[in-house]
Write a protein that holds these residues in place. Structure first.
Motif, mmCIF file in Angstrom:
data_model
loop_
_atom_site.group_PDB
_atom_site.id
_atom_site.type_symbol
_atom_site.label_atom_id
_atom_site.label_comp_id
_atom_site.label_asym_id
_atom_site.label_seq_id
_atom_site.Cartn_x
_atom_site.Cartn_y
_atom_site.Cartn_z
ATOM 1 N N LEU A 146 1.312 -1.304 0.069
ATOM 2 C CA LEU A 146 -0.197 0.035 -0.555
ATOM 3 C C LEU A 146 0.757 1.185 0.060
ATOM 4 C CD1 LEU A 146 -2.720 -0.924 2.653
ATOM 5 C CD2 LEU A 146 -2.581 -1.764 0.243
ATOM 6 N N ASP A 147 0.164 2.791 -0.516
ATOM 7 C CA ASP A 147 0.837 3.508 -0.011
ATOM 8 C C ASP A 147 0.733 4.607 0.733
ATOM 9 O OD1 ASP A 147 -1.348 4.698 -1.467
ATOM 10 O OD2 ASP A 147 -1.014 5.009 -3.000
ATOM 11 N N ARG A 148 1.336 5.856 0.462
ATOM 12 C CA ARG A 148 1.258 6.530 1.800
ATOM 13 C C ARG A 148 -0.289 6.858 1.488
ATOM 14 N NH1 ARG A 148 5.380 8.620 -1.188
ATOM 15 N NH2 ARG A 148 7.006 9.216 0.011
ATOM 16 N N ARG A 149 -1.655 6.677 1.202
ATOM 17 C CA ARG A 149 -2.512 6.969 0.761
ATOM 18 C C ARG A 149 -3.462 5.723 1.516
ATOM 19 N NH1 ARG A 149 -4.580 10.559 -4.236
ATOM 20 N NH2 ARG A 149 -7.300 10.000 -3.244
ATOM 21 N N GLY A 150 -2.831 4.815 1.504
ATOM 22 C CA GLY A 150 -3.909 3.755 1.472
ATOM 23 C C GLY A 150 -4.140 3.089 0.486
ATOM 24 N N GLN A 151 -3.761 2.928 -0.747
ATOM 25 C CA GLN A 151 -4.126 2.952 -1.678
ATOM 26 C C GLN A 151 -3.405 1.479 -2.083
ATOM 27 O OE1 GLN A 151 -7.393 3.800 -3.804
ATOM 28 N NE2 GLN A 151 -6.938 5.202 -1.641
ATOM 29 N N LEU A 152 -4.077 0.279 -2.971
ATOM 30 C CA LEU A 152 -3.386 -1.036 -3.361
ATOM 31 C C LEU A 152 -1.971 -0.720 -4.358
ATOM 32 C CD1 LEU A 152 -2.769 -3.720 -2.815
ATOM 33 C CD2 LEU A 152 -4.449 -4.022 -3.951
ATOM 34 N N ARG A 153 -0.708 -1.003 -4.400
ATOM 35 C CA ARG A 153 0.321 -0.498 -5.232
ATOM 36 C C ARG A 153 0.538 -1.796 -6.035
ATOM 37 N NH1 ARG A 153 1.961 4.701 -5.725
ATOM 38 N NH2 ARG A 153 3.467 3.709 -7.396
ATOM 39 N N ASP A 154 0.254 -3.022 -5.323
ATOM 40 C CA ASP A 154 0.897 -4.238 -5.869
ATOM 41 C C ASP A 154 0.425 -5.205 -4.899
ATOM 42 O OD1 ASP A 154 2.497 -5.979 -6.821
ATOM 43 O OD2 ASP A 154 4.505 -5.633 -5.789
ATOM 44 N N ALA A 189 10.048 -4.652 -4.516
ATOM 45 C CA ALA A 189 8.933 -4.084 -4.706
ATOM 46 C C ALA A 189 8.783 -2.477 -3.973
ATOM 47 C CB ALA A 189 8.058 -5.199 -4.989
ATOM 48 N N ILE A 190 9.202 -2.753 -2.757
ATOM 49 C CA ILE A 190 9.040 -1.224 -2.107
ATOM 50 C C ILE A 190 9.253 0.057 -2.484
ATOM 51 C CG2 ILE A 190 8.646 -0.781 0.672
ATOM 52 C CD1 ILE A 190 9.003 -3.177 1.461
ATOM 53 N N GLN A 191 10.870 -0.313 -2.690
ATOM 54 C CA GLN A 191 11.374 0.973 -3.160
ATOM 55 C C GLN A 191 10.664 2.247 -4.051
ATOM 56 O OE1 GLN A 191 15.289 -0.754 -4.087
ATOM 57 N NE2 GLN A 191 16.389 -0.173 -2.532
ATOM 58 N N PRO A 192 10.087 1.207 -5.019
ATOM 59 C CA PRO A 192 9.306 2.691 -6.123
ATOM 60 C C PRO A 192 8.406 3.039 -5.588
ATOM 61 C CG PRO A 192 9.556 1.012 -6.853
ATOM 62 C CD PRO A 192 10.158 0.660 -6.106
ATOM 63 N N ILE A 193 7.701 2.640 -4.892
ATOM 64 C CA ILE A 193 6.252 2.997 -4.138
ATOM 65 C C ILE A 193 6.698 3.916 -2.974
ATOM 66 C CG2 ILE A 193 3.998 2.101 -2.490
ATOM 67 C CD1 ILE A 193 4.147 -0.157 -3.944
ATOM 68 N N ALA A 194 7.749 3.555 -2.011
ATOM 69 C CA ALA A 194 8.084 4.615 -1.380
ATOM 70 C C ALA A 194 8.236 5.506 -1.573
ATOM 71 C CB ALA A 194 9.452 3.410 0.176
ATOM 72 N N ALA A 195 9.288 6.049 -2.203
ATOM 73 C CA ALA A 195 9.783 6.934 -3.078
ATOM 74 C C ALA A 195 9.126 7.781 -3.915
ATOM 75 C CB ALA A 195 11.088 6.294 -3.833
ATOM 76 N N ALA A 196 7.798 6.843 -4.106
ATOM 77 C CA ALA A 196 6.813 8.000 -5.330
ATOM 78 C C ALA A 196 6.555 9.116 -4.211
ATOM 79 C CB ALA A 196 5.760 7.340 -5.551
ATOM 80 N N GLU A 197 6.036 10.635 -5.354
ATOM 81 C CA GLU A 197 5.566 11.688 -4.947
ATOM 82 C C GLU A 197 4.337 11.565 -4.017
ATOM 83 O OE1 GLU A 197 7.053 14.408 -3.606
ATOM 84 O OE2 GLU A 197 9.218 13.666 -4.621
ATOM 85 N N PRO A 198 3.522 12.146 -2.915
ATOM 86 C CA PRO A 198 2.608 11.636 -3.320
ATOM 87 C C PRO A 198 1.708 12.880 -4.247
ATOM 88 C CG PRO A 198 3.253 13.057 -1.690
ATOM 89 C CD PRO A 198 4.403 12.200 -2.143
#
Length: 239
Positions: A146-154, A189-198
């Motif tokens: 999940l990303d910062r907003r709790g949206q499923l990304r993977d 898999a986490i790195q691009p999700i955690a580094a993405a701008e909100p």
């Protein structure tokens, strides 16, 4: 002359036998998962990740090590146990492995304290982690990120195998290697999700104001006539 009662003699013999059996009984070996080459990261400004919830299959919560047989059945090893429980080991190893691979101290096991804000969240379900004297170590799991907003990304299902030489120590080492491989794939898999701008939330549109509809004359009901004064013309005759 000393007289030994039969009951006292029997009790003495039982105590002697139990003492001998305790001396001959070997301690049960305790095992823990191995963290491999993982080291504690030094950065305190890395990505923030919430690790968990991590759920494991019920059969993995037993204290004894389970041995997978050739027919697929599981048998509890009577001469080997987990030191602190396999489920607890999995939690700690995943936290340590991910922190090392992401080079961040800012990883927390779920549930987090109120107010904790994560760049990403890992939700992990492990449905199988076992091995046997002649069976390889097998790990089956599913992760959701999940990303910062709790949206499923993977979301991904994964199955990993690791061979071993047969002894219990080698089996535990193989199972540890499987968790290390899982953490390595998770970190990628986490790195691009955690580094993405909100992503900014789209502006909310104000609901349109409902306009009053003109009243339909037909729906207003029958029209009541207005009374008007009647004019009467009269002539006055004079004689």
């Amino acid at each position: 002359m000393t007289v030994v009662r039969p009951m006292a003699l029997l009790l003495t013999m039982l105590l002697a036998l139990s003492g001998c059996s305790l001396l001959q009984q070997k301690p049960v070996p305790l095992y823990q998962l191995d963290s491999g080459q993982a080291v504690t990261p030094t950065k305190d400004n890395g990505v923030t990740v919430l690790v968990g919830p991590i759920s494991v299959a019920d059969y993995l919560r037993q204290q004894n090590l389970l041995q997978r047989q050739a027919d697929g059945s599981l048998v509890a090893a009577q001469d080997a146990r987990w030191a602190s429980g396999l489920a607890n080991d999995i939690d700690q190893q995943m936290l340590r492995q991910l922190a090392w691979r992401l080079d961040s101290q800012r990883l927390v096991l779920a549930p987090a304290a109120p107010g904790f804000s994560a760049d990403a969240q890992v939700m992990l379900t492990i449905t199988r982690l076992d091995s046997g004297p002649t069976q390889p170590a097998v790990l089956e799991a599913q992760w959701r990120l999940l990303d910062r907003r709790g949206q499923l990304r993977d979301s991904r299902l994964i199955r990993l195998e690791e061979p071993h030489n047969g002894p219990l120590a080698e089996q535990v080492k193989a199972q540890s290697t499987l968790l290390q491989r899982l953490a390595a794939e998770l970190a990628v898999a986490i790195q691009p999700i955690a580094a993405a701008e909100p992503t900014p939330e789209p502006p909310r549109k104000k609901p349109p104001v409902a306009k009053a509809k003109p009243q339909d004359p037909a729906a207003a009901g029958p029209k009541i006539p207005v009374a008007e004064p009647i004019k009467i013309d009269t002539e006055v005759f004079r004689f």
